[in-house]
Design an enzyme around this catalytic site. Sequence first.
Site, PDB file in Angstrom:
ATOM      1  CD  GLU A 139      46.057  37.620  45.510  1.00 38.70           C
ATOM      2  OE1 GLU A 139      45.761  38.597  44.806  1.00 38.70           O
ATOM      3  OE2 GLU A 139      45.269  36.680  45.729  1.00 38.70           O
ATOM      4  CE  LYS A 161      39.254  41.394  46.168  1.00 38.23           C
ATOM      5  NZ  LYS A 161      40.331  41.766  45.236  1.00 38.23           N
ATOM      6  CB  ALA A 177      77.153  39.345  54.641  1.00 36.99           C
ATOM      7  CG  LEU A 197      35.837  35.890  47.068  1.00 40.89           C
ATOM      8  CD1 LEU A 197      36.567  36.533  48.243  1.00 40.89           C
ATOM      9  CD2 LEU A 197      35.128  34.629  47.519  1.00 40.89           C
ATOM     10  CG  ASP A 256      74.095  36.914  50.081  1.00 41.33           C
ATOM     11  OD1 ASP A 256      74.278  38.148  50.033  1.00 41.33           O
ATOM     12  OD2 ASP A 256      72.973  36.385  49.918  1.00 41.33           O
TER      13      ASP A 256
END
EC number: 6.5.1.2
Length: 691
Positions: free
Chosen positions: A190, A132, A42, A91, A45
């Site tokens: 990633e 991974k 809160a 890979l 925000d």
Amino acid sequence: MARSPVEPSAGQPAKRAAWLRAELERANYAYYVLDQPDLPDAEYDRLFAELQQIEAEHPDLVTPDSPTQRVGGEVASGFTPVVHDTPMLSLNNGFSDDDVVAFDKRVADGLDKPTDLAGTVTEPVEYACELKFDGLAISLRYENGRFVQASTRGDGTTGEDVTENIRTVRSIPLTLKGKRVPRMLDVRGEVLMFRRDFARLNERQRAAGQREFANPRNAAAGSLRQLDSKITASRPLSFFAYGIGVLDGVEMPDTHSSLLDWYETLGLPVNRERAVVRGAAGLLEFFHSVGARRESLPYDIDGVVYKVNRRDEQDRLGFVSRAPRFALAHKFPAQEALTKLVAIDVQVGRTGAITPVARLEPVFVGGATVTNATLHNEDEVRRKDIRIGDTVIVRRAGDVIPEVVSAVFDRRPADAREFVMPTECPECGSRVERLPDEAIARCTGGLFCPAQRKQALWHFAQRRALDIDGLGEKIIDQLVEQNLVRTPADLFNLGFSTLVELDRFAEKSAQNLIDSLEKAKHTTLARFIYALGIRHVGESTAKDLAKHFGSLDPIMDASIDELLEVNDVGPIVAESIHQFFAEAHNRTVIEQLRAKGKVTWPEGPPAPRAPQGVLAGKTVVLTGTLPTLTREAAKEMLEAAGAKVAGSVSKKTDYVVAGADAGSKLAKAEELGIPVLDEAGMHKLLEGHAR
């Protein structure tokens, strides 16, 4: 990361905005990178809304790295290609402990690590181990510490620009921190979605009456590739850094583990589930430890990644093909589940392969809802005794491709039905055939079959076939999908007005393709045969057929025995050629191509019957200067006698013909014990007197 300085008052908008930006970025860092949130949602925000209001009232105070700029911009019309300065390589995969042991041995051998008398490495290789992630590979570019571009992996060489979408991912810093900020840095990592965030997203999708995502990876991919970055901004994406591309302005860390440590000082999120180990034993210990905790992790992973830790050793090992020798992705075993097989259909591949496909009652396995699974081929169905109505074990092989592993026989119903391979192609009605030594059944429709149409057209246009420049895969897709082209013959009916109506096809492109099609009408018989896409018939065989028969009609009408007389054509190739021309659809297409002079080539007489003398089928190498014959004249005489003239000496060489100043080829022949002839000896052999 320390808290921001003393809080300025609202009466100082510039200072207040700067303080709010710093406070919000600090909170983002604590939440996404440190995983130690210290600001209630809160309150976050409230501060965010205040910053939005100040920037709305004072547009000159908006900065590119403001947290408010993560909410998304204008809708894009498409993604711009980005060429990676350093390729984003894939890979090599390992699936077992033995694969890991073999990888460690290759690395140790490549680095010349010392061993004892038993062959055991005495100085084990040091590795960096990481998770991974099951997400999307991304490259982030920073210039002088500021985020300027993001691109997807794409094909490893060229990706797509997703800068505006990545800007909305709160865990990615828009400005790097710390004292060692490089002039340029490409961070590889990633984008993924945590399981808790995925669950909340699907709850929102359900509440809005929208389609739910099958798994976190699909949700992340769908979110990242939105043309409207506002949609991406509404999706809870996260990011972990794990690699590097370009680096300029600071020295490259000397180990991979120190690179990741440095990333953390820059404010980049790096996963904490990592370790530095030695040798195969250390790798396997890390793998099994992670595997035991896999389901309790807050995100999906499909394995772990091992990298040689020292940068200088990585450089020594280098790369093979499109993968580094110094790294391995160790995949987890595929996950399995039970479901009911309700039907077996067949699919026709782009090369005519007929593949049985299991239709399943929906089952959630390996992070996805599976309704279809491959059965590979008819023999596999028979070997596993899989029947329609069975309860089956489904596995996502490599966590990607679902397959039916086996039937559960004690649950087999009385009305379970065996699979019957169709005798006609479901796409075109042509005969389905399966050669005795092959596992795959194939449609014989060839050029006529819709399922094979795009592949047939693409092959027909290749440079080594009819060389139709400008007829790429995307153009072929449009031509087929709009029903403008059904067979290669239809290509030559295309007009300028039709082509300019295609998507992204300008007048110049249309005219260039028209010109290229006109040029392609004048070819050679060998190119035409190759362009037909007959299975097992490559360029060399096409040339042999053209040379042997001289014209197309004798080839089309040849028996299998007659085809077997062609150089290097064996039973399988002869059967394939014979079956292709026995199919009425293929003959129709060929006649359409020849009709009205559309495609022509010079024809000649058939070649003389292959010699049956002592040189027939022998391999001969010429070296040095012969007394009376040129190299080319000697070659023609030998080939006319049925010999194959090669350019280098090997164990497969039958004779070497040597003249004056013969060099290394003569030495190699003597080393291998290959008969060496002079010009006179060659003439005797040609006359059949020598043996």
